[in-house]
Write an enzyme that holds these catalytic residues in place. Sequence first.
Site, PDB file in Angstrom:
ATOM      1  N   LYS A  11       0.830  -1.215   0.000  1.00 55.68           N
ATOM      2  CA  LYS A  11       0.000   0.000   0.000  1.00 55.68           C
ATOM      3  C   LYS A  11       0.867   1.270   0.000  1.00 55.68           C
ATOM      4  O   LYS A  11       2.051   1.219   0.323  1.00 55.68           O
ATOM      5  CB  LYS A  11      -0.939  -0.042   1.207  1.00 55.68           C
ATOM      6  CG  LYS A  11      -1.901  -1.246   1.146  1.00 55.68           C
ATOM      7  CD  LYS A  11      -2.983  -1.192   2.212  1.00 55.68           C
ATOM      8  CE  LYS A  11      -3.925  -2.389   2.092  1.00 55.68           C
ATOM      9  NZ  LYS A  11      -5.060  -2.311   3.035  1.00 55.68           N
ATOM     10  N   TYR A  51     -12.303  -1.756  -4.373  1.00 50.78           N
ATOM     11  CA  TYR A  51     -12.875  -1.977  -3.034  1.00 50.78           C
ATOM     12  C   TYR A  51     -14.396  -1.812  -3.022  1.00 50.78           C
ATOM     13  O   TYR A  51     -14.975  -1.429  -2.006  1.00 50.78           O
ATOM     14  CB  TYR A  51     -12.237  -1.004  -2.032  1.00 50.78           C
ATOM     15  CG  TYR A  51     -10.850  -1.411  -1.575  1.00 50.78           C
ATOM     16  CD1 TYR A  51     -10.660  -2.527  -0.755  1.00 50.78           C
ATOM     17  CD2 TYR A  51      -9.722  -0.674  -1.927  1.00 50.78           C
ATOM     18  CE1 TYR A  51      -9.400  -2.904  -0.313  1.00 50.78           C
ATOM     19  CE2 TYR A  51      -8.447  -1.045  -1.491  1.00 50.78           C
ATOM     20  CZ  TYR A  51      -8.298  -2.160  -0.689  1.00 50.78           C
ATOM     21  OH  TYR A  51      -7.049  -2.534  -0.247  1.00 50.78           O
ATOM     22  N   PHE A  59     -15.583   3.662   6.400  1.00 52.25           N
ATOM     23  CA  PHE A  59     -14.173   3.894   6.056  1.00 52.25           C
ATOM     24  C   PHE A  59     -13.904   3.909   4.552  1.00 52.25           C
ATOM     25  O   PHE A  59     -12.756   4.034   4.135  1.00 52.25           O
ATOM     26  CB  PHE A  59     -13.284   2.853   6.746  1.00 52.25           C
ATOM     27  CG  PHE A  59     -13.587   1.411   6.390  1.00 52.25           C
ATOM     28  CD1 PHE A  59     -13.002   0.828   5.270  1.00 52.25           C
ATOM     29  CD2 PHE A  59     -14.448   0.651   7.170  1.00 52.25           C
ATOM     30  CE1 PHE A  59     -13.264  -0.493   4.939  1.00 52.25           C
ATOM     31  CE2 PHE A  59     -14.717  -0.679   6.840  1.00 52.25           C
ATOM     32  CZ  PHE A  59     -14.126  -1.244   5.719  1.00 52.25           C
ATOM     33  N   THR A  93      -5.990  -7.275  10.301  1.00 44.39           N
ATOM     34  CA  THR A  93      -6.205  -5.998   9.601  1.00 44.39           C
ATOM     35  C   THR A  93      -5.613  -4.824  10.385  1.00 44.39           C
ATOM     36  O   THR A  93      -4.982  -3.939   9.815  1.00 44.39           O
ATOM     37  CB  THR A  93      -7.724  -5.772   9.386  1.00 44.39           C
ATOM     38  OG1 THR A  93      -8.269  -6.914   8.720  1.00 44.39           O
ATOM     39  CG2 THR A  93      -7.986  -4.531   8.566  1.00 44.39           C
ATOM     40  N   ARG A 104       2.092  -6.976   8.623  1.00 45.05           N
ATOM     41  CA  ARG A 104       1.353  -5.822   9.154  1.00 45.05           C
ATOM     42  C   ARG A 104       1.890  -5.413  10.524  1.00 45.05           C
ATOM     43  O   ARG A 104       1.905  -4.230  10.867  1.00 45.05           O
ATOM     44  CB  ARG A 104      -0.146  -6.132   9.194  1.00 45.05           C
ATOM     45  CG  ARG A 104      -0.787  -6.013   7.803  1.00 45.05           C
ATOM     46  CD  ARG A 104      -2.194  -6.531   7.768  1.00 45.05           C
ATOM     47  NE  ARG A 104      -2.919  -6.083   6.571  1.00 45.05           N
ATOM     48  CZ  ARG A 104      -4.108  -6.538   6.221  1.00 45.05           C
ATOM     49  NH1 ARG A 104      -4.726  -7.444   6.968  1.00 45.05           N
ATOM     50  NH2 ARG A 104      -4.706  -6.093   5.135  1.00 45.05           N
ATOM     51  N   ASN A 114      -2.188  -0.173   6.690  1.00 42.71           N
ATOM     52  CA  ASN A 114      -1.719  -1.444   7.253  1.00 42.71           C
ATOM     53  C   ASN A 114      -0.773  -2.214   6.321  1.00 42.71           C
ATOM     54  O   ASN A 114      -0.704  -3.436   6.360  1.00 42.71           O
ATOM     55  CB  ASN A 114      -2.912  -2.305   7.686  1.00 42.71           C
ATOM     56  CG  ASN A 114      -3.878  -2.580   6.550  1.00 42.71           C
ATOM     57  OD1 ASN A 114      -3.613  -2.209   5.407  1.00 42.71           O
ATOM     58  ND2 ASN A 114      -4.980  -3.237   6.842  1.00 42.71           N
ATOM     59  N   HIS A 117      -2.194  -5.587   1.306  1.00 43.51           N
ATOM     60  CA  HIS A 117      -3.487  -6.216   1.068  1.00 43.51           C
ATOM     61  C   HIS A 117      -3.268  -7.716   0.878  1.00 43.51           C
ATOM     62  O   HIS A 117      -2.226  -8.131   0.388  1.00 43.51           O
ATOM     63  CB  HIS A 117      -4.112  -5.641  -0.212  1.00 43.51           C
ATOM     64  CG  HIS A 117      -5.311  -6.399  -0.691  1.00 43.51           C
ATOM     65  ND1 HIS A 117      -6.567  -6.190  -0.165  1.00 43.51           N
ATOM     66  CD2 HIS A 117      -5.443  -7.384  -1.620  1.00 43.51           C
ATOM     67  CE1 HIS A 117      -7.431  -7.013  -0.764  1.00 43.51           C
ATOM     68  NE2 HIS A 117      -6.766  -7.748  -1.643  1.00 43.51           N
ATOM     69  N   GLU A 128      -9.242 -10.037  -8.226  1.00 45.25           N
ATOM     70  CA  GLU A 128      -8.232  -9.003  -7.992  1.00 45.25           C
ATOM     71  C   GLU A 128      -7.046  -9.160  -8.949  1.00 45.25           C
ATOM     72  O   GLU A 128      -6.513  -8.165  -9.460  1.00 45.25           O
ATOM     73  CB  GLU A 128      -7.803  -9.050  -6.522  1.00 45.25           C
ATOM     74  CG  GLU A 128      -8.960  -8.628  -5.605  1.00 45.25           C
ATOM     75  CD  GLU A 128      -8.749  -8.965  -4.136  1.00 45.25           C
ATOM     76  OE1 GLU A 128      -7.696  -9.545  -3.781  1.00 45.25           O
ATOM     77  OE2 GLU A 128      -9.653  -8.643  -3.337  1.00 45.25           O
TER      78      GLU A 128
HETATM   79  P1  DAT Z   1      -8.473  -6.690   5.092  1.00 47.28           P
HETATM   80  O1  DAT Z   1      -7.584  -5.764   4.317  1.00 47.28           O
HETATM   81  O2  DAT Z   1      -7.780  -7.273   6.281  1.00 47.28           O
HETATM   82  O3  DAT Z   1      -9.127  -7.746   4.210  1.00 47.28           O
HETATM   83  P2  DAT Z   1     -11.038  -5.346   5.056  1.00 47.28           P
HETATM   84  O4  DAT Z   1     -11.263  -6.038   3.745  1.00 47.28           O
HETATM   85  O5  DAT Z   1     -12.080  -5.493   6.114  1.00 47.28           O
HETATM   86  O6  DAT Z   1      -9.644  -5.809   5.700  1.00 47.28           O
HETATM   87  O7  DAT Z   1     -10.837  -3.793   4.808  1.00 47.28           O
HETATM   88  C1  DAT Z   1     -10.098  -3.341   3.699  1.00 47.28           C
HETATM   89  C2  DAT Z   1      -9.158  -2.262   4.155  1.00 47.28           C
HETATM   90  O8  DAT Z   1      -9.890  -1.139   4.608  1.00 47.28           O
HETATM   91  C3  DAT Z   1      -8.273  -2.652   5.343  1.00 47.28           C
HETATM   92  O9  DAT Z   1      -7.088  -3.307   4.923  1.00 47.28           O
HETATM   93  C4  DAT Z   1      -7.996  -1.339   5.985  1.00 47.28           C
HETATM   94  C5  DAT Z   1      -9.239  -0.541   5.729  1.00 47.28           C
HETATM   95  N1  DAT Z   1     -10.152  -0.588   6.879  1.00 47.28           N
HETATM   96  C6  DAT Z   1     -10.892  -1.646   7.284  1.00 47.28           C
HETATM   97  N2  DAT Z   1     -11.647  -1.347   8.367  1.00 47.28           N
HETATM   98  C7  DAT Z   1     -11.366  -0.042   8.636  1.00 47.28           C
HETATM   99  C8  DAT Z   1     -11.810   0.873   9.645  1.00 47.28           C
HETATM  100  N3  DAT Z   1     -12.708   0.511  10.566  1.00 47.28           N
HETATM  101  N4  DAT Z   1     -11.286   2.131   9.610  1.00 47.28           N
HETATM  102  C9  DAT Z   1     -10.385   2.510   8.672  1.00 47.28           C
HETATM  103  N5  DAT Z   1      -9.931   1.699   7.702  1.00 47.28           N
HETATM  104  C10 DAT Z   1     -10.416   0.444   7.684  1.00 47.28           C
HETATM  105 MG    MG Z   2     -10.420  -7.537   2.615  1.00 44.19          MG
END
Ligand code: DAT
Ligand code: MG
Length: 139
Positions: A11, A51, A59, A93, A104, A114, A117, A128
């Site tokens: 990222k 996304y 978020f 995450t 991470r 973080n 991905h 993807e």
């Molecule tokens: P992951 O990347 O672990 O699959 P996710 O798909 O739930 O997690 O979310 C995608 C991305 O969005 C994640 O890497 C970071 C961001 N994100 C997730 N939850 C968040 C939150 N509550 N506040 C801010 N950013 C968030």
């Molecule tokens: Mg995800």
Amino acid sequence: MTGNITFTMIKPSAFEAGYTGNILALIEQGGYKIKAMKKICLSKAEAGLFYEMHFGKPFYEELTSFMSSGPIVAAVLEKENAVEAFRKFIGATDPSKAEKGTIRNLYGKNLGENAVHGSDSDESAEREATFFFSLIERS
Ligand code: DAT
Ligand code: MG
């Protein structure tokens, strides 16, 4: 049966901090083969499309702004049981909750920034990988 392909991105925050080489080294040492890779800048619309499953969540705006804020490195990785193995490898995450030694944990700044991905299912991995790479780039 589980697939052997997953998709990752380094990222913008991790790329900007100069962690790309270290992260790729960990990935290779972890037994993942790089099947395709590129550095690319996403527009906000492209990040929004990538996304789209998070559209409407609180978020989403922050996430798509961040992911289009600078270059990323996208890659398709191969390993047995790749999706599950790589999710474990990168950690939770939220970097503050990621197990010690995970990517991470080592390179993530906060929940949004973080570092990397990782696909969450074989179907996501395929979607993807196809989002970023043509068949010939994955061969
Ligand atoms: P992951 O990347 O672990 O699959 P996710 O798909 O739930 O997690 O979310 C995608 C991305 O969005 C994640 O890497 C970071 C961001 N994100 C997730 N939850 C968040 C939150 N509550 N506040 C801010 N950013 C968030
Ligand atoms: Mg995800």
